[in-house]
Design an enzyme around this catalytic site. Structure first.
Site: not given
Ligand SMILES: [Zn+2]
Length: 244
Positions: A36, A111, A150, A183, A194
């Protein structure tokens, strides 16, 4: 990348040889890791849109101590959610600004269906309306694969991806030789959590915009350039339909 940039508004205008072009008012939907952010950057540049990311504009309103910013701060200081009425007010200030004359790209809001209805009504009062809701999706497993790959260096936060952009030496930063770590946000269990929240929140919103024929879907597993091309083509079609 030659040829990949979309026509500027003035060129589009000339190409369509139309007397007026309506503003381009877009909402961007998509889970974390679907690309995004990249698309938002390209769209802003393509169409000279005001980028309205709700987190950012709230922080900015607070920093600038605007009326709404001061009200928002009262809630934030108490650790409470900022009420919809204040958030909508801050968004509308952005929509009315010169920067959003040609349109805006809203990210992170609405949302909920309630917020979507409130936004609709508020835009209507400004005689603006949504052009489209761009929904970039990717399967959960693909998002997990991307995000859990990542790694960040402990020295300066240089970012790598074990799948797409690995360091030359295993777990060592190419630029400063420091160690690479994952992380907490990028751990698989965190990403899955999430995603579950995202799907629960977004499903009713997707239905809401589908019913209004505003939703347009894009395949986030394609390359960023392919997704970008698809979005540009979709917007061009919407504008042509608008002219008819
Ligand atoms: Zn580094």
């Amino acid at each position: 990348m030659p040829g990949s940039r979309f026509l500027r508004r003035s060129e589009v205008h000339a190409n369509l040889s139309a007397s007026t072009l309506s503003d381009l008012n877009l909402i961007l939907l998509g889970p974390p890791g679907a690309g995004k952010g990249t698309q938002a950057e390209r769209l802003q540049e393509d169409f000279d849109l005001a980028y309205i990311a709700t987190g950012d504009i709230l922080r900015k309103a607070v920093a600038e101590e605007s009326d709404l910013g001061r009200k928002a701060k009262e809630y934030m200081d108490k650790g409470e959610l900022v009420p919809d009425a204040i958030i909508i007010g801050v968004i509308l200030e952005c929509v009315r600004s010169e920067a959003a004359r040609d349109g805006f790209l809203l990210d992170g809001y609405p949302r909920t269906v309630e917020q979507a209805e409130a936004l609709d009504a508020a835009l209507g009062r400004l005689e603006r309306r949504l052009t489209a809701v761009l929904c970039i999706s990717a399967p959960d497993d693909e998002v997990v694969r991307r995000l859990s790959g990542r790694r960040m260096c402990v020295e300066s936060g240089h970012v790598y991806n074990l799948h797409t952009d690995p360091p030359k030496r295993d777990m060592v930063c190419d630029q400063d030789g420091s160690e690479l770590v994952q992380r907490d946000d990028d751990r698989e269990e965190t990403v899955r959590r999430r995603l579950a929240v995202y799907h629960r929140q977004t499903a009713p919103l997707v239905r809401f915009y589908e019913e209004r024929d505003l939703l347009r879907r894009f395949d986030g597993t394609r390359s960023p350039t392919e997704v970008h091309d698809h979005i540009r083509a979709t917007i061009a079609t919407l504008r042509l339909e608008d002219e008819l």
